[in-house]
Design a protein around this motif. Structure first.
Motif, PDB file in Angstrom:
ATOM      1  N   VAL A 135     -17.604   7.804 -48.512  1.00 48.10           N
ATOM      2  CA  VAL A 135     -18.714   7.701 -49.462  1.00 48.10           C
ATOM      3  C   VAL A 135     -20.050   7.924 -48.771  1.00 48.10           C
ATOM      4  O   VAL A 135     -20.910   8.664 -49.254  1.00 48.10           O
ATOM      5  CB  VAL A 135     -18.694   6.318 -50.156  1.00 48.10           C
ATOM      6  N   ASP A 136     -20.223   7.291 -47.609  1.00 46.84           N
ATOM      7  CA  ASP A 136     -21.520   7.340 -46.920  1.00 46.84           C
ATOM      8  C   ASP A 136     -21.837   8.709 -46.325  1.00 46.84           C
ATOM      9  O   ASP A 136     -23.000   8.996 -46.021  1.00 46.84           O
ATOM     10  CB  ASP A 136     -21.552   6.296 -45.796  1.00 46.84           C
ATOM     11  N   THR A 175      -8.398  -3.403 -43.221  1.00 47.78           N
ATOM     12  CA  THR A 175      -9.818  -3.251 -42.896  1.00 47.78           C
ATOM     13  C   THR A 175     -10.124  -1.822 -42.473  1.00 47.78           C
ATOM     14  O   THR A 175     -11.154  -1.247 -42.858  1.00 47.78           O
ATOM     15  CB  THR A 175     -10.203  -4.219 -41.760  1.00 47.78           C
ATOM     16  N   THR A 230     -10.087   9.114 -51.557  1.00 48.64           N
ATOM     17  CA  THR A 230      -9.791   7.890 -50.817  1.00 48.64           C
ATOM     18  C   THR A 230      -8.600   8.144 -49.911  1.00 48.64           C
ATOM     19  O   THR A 230      -7.756   8.986 -50.208  1.00 48.64           O
ATOM     20  CB  THR A 230      -9.465   6.713 -51.755  1.00 48.64           C
ATOM     21  N   ASN A 263     -12.646   4.551 -46.190  1.00 50.83           N
ATOM     22  CA  ASN A 263     -13.089   4.887 -47.547  1.00 50.83           C
ATOM     23  C   ASN A 263     -14.604   4.764 -47.681  1.00 50.83           C
ATOM     24  O   ASN A 263     -15.252   5.577 -48.343  1.00 50.83           O
ATOM     25  CB  ASN A 263     -12.394   3.978 -48.561  1.00 50.83           C
ATOM     26  N   LYS A 264     -15.180   3.742 -47.037  1.00 51.47           N
ATOM     27  CA  LYS A 264     -16.634   3.582 -47.084  1.00 51.47           C
ATOM     28  C   LYS A 264     -17.320   4.746 -46.372  1.00 51.47           C
ATOM     29  O   LYS A 264     -18.353   5.248 -46.826  1.00 51.47           O
ATOM     30  CB  LYS A 264     -17.031   2.256 -46.429  1.00 51.47           C
ATOM     31  N   ARG A 265     -16.735   5.189 -45.280  1.00 52.05           N
ATOM     32  CA  ARG A 265     -17.346   6.282 -44.533  1.00 52.05           C
ATOM     33  C   ARG A 265     -17.296   7.584 -45.335  1.00 52.05           C
ATOM     34  O   ARG A 265     -18.197   8.415 -45.243  1.00 52.05           O
ATOM     35  CB  ARG A 265     -16.631   6.453 -43.181  1.00 52.05           C
ATOM     36  N   GLN A 323     -25.916   9.145 -57.358  1.00 47.47           N
ATOM     37  CA  GLN A 323     -25.020   8.498 -56.411  1.00 47.47           C
ATOM     38  C   GLN A 323     -23.797   7.942 -57.115  1.00 47.47           C
ATOM     39  O   GLN A 323     -22.681   8.077 -56.635  1.00 47.47           O
ATOM     40  CB  GLN A 323     -25.755   7.372 -55.688  1.00 47.47           C
ATOM     41  N   ALA A 353     -10.305   0.356 -45.549  1.00 49.32           N
ATOM     42  CA  ALA A 353     -11.548   0.106 -46.286  1.00 49.32           C
ATOM     43  C   ALA A 353     -12.739   0.760 -45.590  1.00 49.32           C
ATOM     44  O   ALA A 353     -13.617   1.348 -46.242  1.00 49.32           O
ATOM     45  CB  ALA A 353     -11.772  -1.398 -46.437  1.00 49.32           C
ATOM     46  N   GLU A 354     -12.788   0.670 -44.277  1.00 56.57           N
ATOM     47  CA  GLU A 354     -13.887   1.286 -43.525  1.00 56.57           C
ATOM     48  C   GLU A 354     -13.870   2.802 -43.645  1.00 56.57           C
ATOM     49  O   GLU A 354     -14.920   3.443 -43.755  1.00 56.57           O
ATOM     50  CB  GLU A 354     -13.797   0.870 -42.057  1.00 56.57           C
ATOM     51  N   LYS A 393     -20.112   9.154 -56.185  1.00 49.51           N
ATOM     52  CA  LYS A 393     -19.168   8.221 -55.613  1.00 49.51           C
ATOM     53  C   LYS A 393     -17.881   8.152 -56.412  1.00 49.51           C
ATOM     54  O   LYS A 393     -16.823   7.932 -55.885  1.00 49.51           O
ATOM     55  CB  LYS A 393     -19.802   6.830 -55.520  1.00 49.51           C
TER      56      LYS A 393
END
Length: 283
Positions: A95-96, A85, A55, A91-93, A46, A88-89, A50
């Motif tokens: 990764v997920d 925000t 991004t 970018n997190k998605r 992971q 950031a969300e 990651k």
């Protein structure tokens, strides 16, 4: 014989039970070791994956805004923070959802919806300004985002260089900002009216809360001056006012209001503190 048989059975049961316990213990140890190895391998994989993901890269909005009326500052600041925000969300998605979907998954499921969110948020900013001043036009061009990854073809290329939003832009790594019309030359500091000297007698029951918020006012000024240094060369003519001084004034207004409320719980609430929230930028 009737007495020997029970002893034999007890001895036989004890031997079998002991062997079973040893076998079970070995299985647990082996299982634990295997589980630990799988967990470690998964963590390593992971971390490696990651580090390689893309991004999102979105144009800044704060440095493209005109002077913001005081009546619109809070709403504009809130929506500029929302833009960060959203990045950031996204970018997190990314990764997920690694490994999911086809070649257009990120564009269709993440970057496209992000653009729609940004259109709505940017429109709220323009509307807030337009209530008491000329409504800025052309900000929709700042809504599309691209991906910071080699070989990825973006859906749209923003017309402006991406720079840091007010409060920081987690998605824009490596961008140096718009230096063609630098609004932050790095010279100058932010000055704010003193609050402590303007307070009435502070009740003992409010002293701790007032002291804490007075310290917070100093911290806010220090953070703003640090940001002046960290954003040298970024933004247009109104960057410092819109991205640093304006948000600082909003924070100070809330903090000063908490001080007044704390005093007002057991004494007369001071009513003349609101004018102390506004700070100035001096070169």
């Amino acid at each position: 014989m009737s007495r020997a048989l029970p002893k034999y059975n007890k001895r036989r049961v004890g031997i079998i039970g002991g062997a079973a316990a040893v076998a079970l213990s070995g299985a647990i140890v082996a299982g634990s070791a295997l589980a630990g190895e799988t967990s470690n391998n998964k963590t390593t994989t992971q971390a490696t994956t990651k580090a390689a993901v893309a991004t999102v890269n979105c144009p800044a909005v704060a440095n493209r805004l005109p002077a913001i009326p005081a009546s619109a500052q809070a709403e504009v600041t809130r929506n500029l923070a929302l833009l960060n925000t959203q990045i950031a969300e996204a970018n997190k998605r990314i990764v997920d959802t690694q490994g999911q979907g086809g070649p257009n998954f990120i564009q269709n499921a993440i970057v496209g919806p992000l653009k729609d969110k940004r259109v709505a948020t940017i429109n709220r900013i323009a509307t807030a300004i337009g209530r008491t001043a000329a409504k800025p036009v052309g900000l929709d061009a700042l809504a599309p985002c691209t991906l910071n990854a080699a070989g990825v073809v973006p859906a749209a290329t923003p017309s402006a260089t991406a720079t840091q939003q007010a409060g920081g832009n987690a998605g824009n790594t490596g961008n140096t900002g718009n230096t063609g019309n630098a609004g932050n030359t790095g010279a100058g500091t932010i000055s704010c009216p003193d609050v402590a000297s303007q307070l009435p007698a502070i009740p003992a029951s409010a002293q701790a809360e007032v002291t804490r918020n007075l310290a917070l006012l100093n911290t806010q000024i220090a953070e703003a001056n640090t940001r002046l240094v960290n954003t040298q060369g970024q933004g247009g003519a109104n960057f410092v006012q819109n991205a640093i001084v304006g948000p600082l004034n909003g924070k100070r207004e809330s903090t000063i209001d908490r001080i007044a409320i704390a005093i007002g719980r057991t004494a007369a609430k001071p009513t003349n503190l609101g004018s102390l929230a506004a700070c100035t930028f001096t070169k």
